[in-house]
Design a protein around this motif. Structure first.
Motif, PDB file in Angstrom:
ATOM      1  N   VAL A  96       0.290  -1.145  -0.163  1.00  0.00           N
ATOM      2  CA  VAL A  96       0.252  -0.098  -0.401  1.00  0.00           C
ATOM      3  C   VAL A  96       0.707   1.149   0.166  1.00  0.00           C
ATOM      4  O   VAL A  96       2.296   1.435   0.360  1.00  0.00           O
ATOM      5  CB  VAL A  96      -0.919   0.018   0.973  1.00  0.00           C
ATOM      6  N   THR A  97       0.028   2.407  -0.906  1.00  0.00           N
ATOM      7  CA  THR A  97       1.116   3.735  -0.694  1.00  0.00           C
ATOM      8  C   THR A  97       1.097   4.477   1.163  1.00  0.00           C
ATOM      9  O   THR A  97       0.432   3.768   1.820  1.00  0.00           O
ATOM     10  CB  THR A  97      -0.061   3.863  -0.823  1.00  0.00           C
ATOM     11  N   PRO A  98       1.429   5.092   1.180  1.00  0.00           N
ATOM     12  CA  PRO A  98       1.832   5.772   2.455  1.00  0.00           C
ATOM     13  C   PRO A  98       0.697   6.575   3.295  1.00  0.00           C
ATOM     14  O   PRO A  98       0.783   6.523   4.421  1.00  0.00           O
ATOM     15  CB  PRO A  98       2.925   6.584   2.504  1.00  0.00           C
ATOM     16  N   LYS A  99       0.263   6.871   2.299  1.00  0.00           N
ATOM     17  CA  LYS A  99      -1.558   6.895   2.963  1.00  0.00           C
ATOM     18  C   LYS A  99      -2.544   6.236   3.443  1.00  0.00           C
ATOM     19  O   LYS A  99      -2.863   7.109   4.406  1.00  0.00           O
ATOM     20  CB  LYS A  99      -1.984   7.753   1.813  1.00  0.00           C
ATOM     21  N   ILE A 100      -1.983   5.133   2.979  1.00  0.00           N
ATOM     22  CA  ILE A 100      -3.078   3.699   3.384  1.00  0.00           C
ATOM     23  C   ILE A 100      -2.239   3.609   4.686  1.00  0.00           C
ATOM     24  O   ILE A 100      -1.419   2.776   5.347  1.00  0.00           O
ATOM     25  CB  ILE A 100      -3.554   3.153   2.835  1.00  0.00           C
ATOM     26  N   LYS A 101      -3.041   3.880   5.850  1.00  0.00           N
ATOM     27  CA  LYS A 101      -2.535   3.967   6.833  1.00  0.00           C
ATOM     28  C   LYS A 101      -2.896   2.347   7.871  1.00  0.00           C
ATOM     29  O   LYS A 101      -2.424   1.680   9.376  1.00  0.00           O
ATOM     30  CB  LYS A 101      -2.918   4.873   8.250  1.00  0.00           C
ATOM     31  N   SER A 102      -4.266   2.109   7.638  1.00  0.00           N
ATOM     32  CA  SER A 102      -4.972   0.787   8.437  1.00  0.00           C
ATOM     33  C   SER A 102      -5.718   0.149   7.231  1.00  0.00           C
ATOM     34  O   SER A 102      -6.133   0.512   5.613  1.00  0.00           O
ATOM     35  CB  SER A 102      -5.849   1.096   8.837  1.00  0.00           C
ATOM     36  N   PHE A 103      -6.230  -0.827   7.489  1.00  0.00           N
ATOM     37  CA  PHE A 103      -6.995  -1.811   6.340  1.00  0.00           C
ATOM     38  C   PHE A 103      -8.649  -0.672   6.216  1.00  0.00           C
ATOM     39  O   PHE A 103      -9.671  -0.187   5.270  1.00  0.00           O
ATOM     40  CB  PHE A 103      -7.404  -3.250   7.063  1.00  0.00           C
ATOM     41  N   ALA A 104      -8.849  -0.284   6.960  1.00  0.00           N
ATOM     42  CA  ALA A 104      -9.664   0.700   7.098  1.00  0.00           C
ATOM     43  C   ALA A 104      -9.661   2.043   6.265  1.00  0.00           C
ATOM     44  O   ALA A 104     -10.614   1.560   5.086  1.00  0.00           O
ATOM     45  CB  ALA A 104     -10.603   1.603   7.986  1.00  0.00           C
ATOM     46  N   ASP A 105      -8.695   2.341   6.163  1.00  0.00           N
ATOM     47  CA  ASP A 105      -8.940   3.049   4.535  1.00  0.00           C
ATOM     48  C   ASP A 105      -8.964   2.476   3.255  1.00  0.00           C
ATOM     49  O   ASP A 105      -8.403   3.117   2.416  1.00  0.00           O
ATOM     50  CB  ASP A 105      -6.676   3.766   4.661  1.00  0.00           C
ATOM     51  N   LEU A 106      -8.709   1.410   3.126  1.00  0.00           N
ATOM     52  CA  LEU A 106      -8.509   0.669   1.506  1.00  0.00           C
ATOM     53  C   LEU A 106      -9.871   0.654   1.311  1.00  0.00           C
ATOM     54  O   LEU A 106     -10.565   0.303   0.478  1.00  0.00           O
ATOM     55  CB  LEU A 106      -8.505  -0.494   1.813  1.00  0.00           C
ATOM     56  N   LYS A 107     -11.018   0.742   2.568  1.00  0.00           N
ATOM     57  CA  LYS A 107     -12.344   0.797   1.788  1.00  0.00           C
ATOM     58  C   LYS A 107     -12.617   1.076   0.389  1.00  0.00           C
ATOM     59  O   LYS A 107     -12.723   2.779   0.470  1.00  0.00           O
ATOM     60  CB  LYS A 107     -13.199   0.905   2.889  1.00  0.00           C
ATOM     61  N   GLY A 108     -13.050   1.234  -0.758  1.00  0.00           N
ATOM     62  CA  GLY A 108     -13.234   1.821  -2.155  1.00  0.00           C
ATOM     63  C   GLY A 108     -12.159   2.136  -2.616  1.00  0.00           C
ATOM     64  O   GLY A 108     -12.326   2.401  -3.851  1.00  0.00           O
ATOM     65  N   LYS A 109     -10.744   1.620  -2.489  1.00  0.00           N
ATOM     66  CA  LYS A 109     -10.242   1.829  -3.052  1.00  0.00           C
ATOM     67  C   LYS A 109      -9.387   0.502  -3.829  1.00  0.00           C
ATOM     68  O   LYS A 109      -9.577  -0.914  -3.764  1.00  0.00           O
ATOM     69  CB  LYS A 109      -8.635   1.681  -2.115  1.00  0.00           C
ATOM     70  N   THR A 110      -8.755   0.937  -5.114  1.00  0.00           N
ATOM     71  CA  THR A 110      -8.248   0.309  -6.441  1.00  0.00           C
ATOM     72  C   THR A 110      -7.191  -1.170  -5.857  1.00  0.00           C
ATOM     73  O   THR A 110      -6.092  -0.121  -5.624  1.00  0.00           O
ATOM     74  CB  THR A 110      -8.389   0.842  -7.870  1.00  0.00           C
ATOM     75  N   ILE A 111      -7.681  -2.087  -5.932  1.00  0.00           N
ATOM     76  CA  ILE A 111      -5.912  -3.076  -5.472  1.00  0.00           C
ATOM     77  C   ILE A 111      -5.651  -3.852  -7.272  1.00  0.00           C
ATOM     78  O   ILE A 111      -6.969  -4.473  -7.374  1.00  0.00           O
ATOM     79  CB  ILE A 111      -6.320  -4.219  -4.703  1.00  0.00           C
ATOM     80  N   ALA A 112      -4.715  -3.546  -7.623  1.00  0.00           N
ATOM     81  CA  ALA A 112      -4.249  -4.137  -8.396  1.00  0.00           C
ATOM     82  C   ALA A 112      -3.937  -6.106  -7.917  1.00  0.00           C
ATOM     83  O   ALA A 112      -3.019  -5.362  -6.937  1.00  0.00           O
ATOM     84  CB  ALA A 112      -3.132  -4.138  -9.276  1.00  0.00           C
TER      85      ALA A 112
END
Length: 330
Positions: free
Chosen positions: A119-135
């Motif tokens: 993950v990028t530095p902006k992603i601090k926790s799994f909650a921050d992954l919500k709605g994000k695009t994952i390759a």
């Protein structure tokens, strides 16, 4: 990564679905135990056994058959072209569900960090992954790692957006900033870390036992060539010990097989937990959280949920600890 042969390149992690005729990259003599090997650290280690004379030491007549395309090796074993193959527990479930008489007789290793969600530095926790695009490579072990991680952190697959890319393309998309997260394996984990663009928020180290890499044999070959298989298991224990005590020499052998520089290949060792005799006893004959029986239901559930297998495999029948136990006798 340069392969030994000219067959199509593919990594060991893709979950094989086909059971048709595969492509064998070499044709060993009939009398030998024909064992498929693909590009994964725990399996490339068989070349250490070969080159250091461990097969000969234990009277095992083994011919290693290289597959640049891992999926072809699964097919070749299921269709009887190989006596045994190096494959994951996940990839053994499909053939077992179809009634192919296969037996897991040895655990080479567990992935213990060589698969990770970056993950990028902006992603601090799994909650921050919500709605994000994952390759990631859909329906591969990478997909399994993501599904496991989301479940462990109170999330569902629908909470994220998945874009289907090969591991190399997923890493490139991540480094270029087109996606906020990617699920990849080494050497791409190492490349992302070196780039300074991301870090691992979850890895296979946090799902012990769920990514086992095995030696799986045809039941008829196991009966006909048992002496060789017992010797092969003994040779593996010597190999595990050699890698542990002489990592630099082992890496030189292994890196040459796949056409990499030793210093590049060495990054794979820390994320690969090679199994010795005790670990194999726990995995094949035990009932702990790292045993094949214990992790089987989670793997089957993932495969069925994503319609990757038809039917329900009796994976208990696909485990044979007797060869390992015979190898342990003085």
């Amino acid at each position: 990564m340069k392969a030994i042969t000219s067959c199509f390149a593919k990594h060991r992690h893709t979950i094989a679905l086909a059971l048709g005729l595969g492509l064998i990259c070499a044709t060993p003599a009939h009398a030998e135990v024909k064992v498929g090997v693909s590009d994964w650290t725990g399996w490339v280690a068989w070349y250490v056994a070969d080159q250091k004379g461990f097969f000969k030491k234990h009277n095992a007549d083994v011919k290693l058959v290289w597959f640049a395309n891992y999926t072809d090796s699964i097919t070749a074993l299921s269709s009887g072209q190989l006596d045994a193959n190096s494959q994951t527990w996940s990839d053994t479930m499909g053939p077992l569900a179809k009634g192919v008489p296969l037996k897991a007789i040895l655990v080479n290793d567990n992935s213990a960090g060589n698969d990770a969600i970056m993950v990028t530095p902006k992603i601090k926790s799994f909650a921050d992954l919500k709605g994000k695009t994952i390759a990631l490579e859909e329906f591969s072990i990478s997909h399994f790692v993501l599904a496991t991680a989301l479940t462990k952190n109170g999330m569902a697959p629908g909470d994220v957006k998945i874009v289907n890319l090969s591991a190399g393309d997923a890493a490139a998309a991540f480094i270029s900033g087109r996606v906020q997260a990617a699920v990849v394996w080494n050497p791409w984990i190492h490349q992302i870390e070196k780039s300074g663009k991301g870090r691992a928020i979850f890895s296979s180290k946090e799902m012990p036992g769920l990514v086992p890499d095995l030696l799986v044999a045809q039941d008829k070959a196991l009966k006909a060539k048992r002496k060789d298989f017992v010797g092969m298991v003994k040779a593996w224990y010597d190999t595990e010990k050699f890698i542990r005590q002489n990592p630099d020499e082992a890496v030189k052998i292994m890196s040459k097989v796949v056409g990499m520089k030793p210093e590049e290949y060495k990054v794979f060792l820390p994320g690969t937990r090679f199994f010795d005799e005790k670990a194999n006893l726990d995995a094949l004959a035990g009932s702990g959280d790292r045993s094949l029986v214990a992790v089987g239901p989670d793997i089957v559930q993932f495969l069925q949920k994503n319609k990757l297998i038809e039917g329900t495999p009796n994976f208990g029948k696909g485990i044979d600890a007797s060869v390992m136990l015979e190898a342990a006798k003085p």
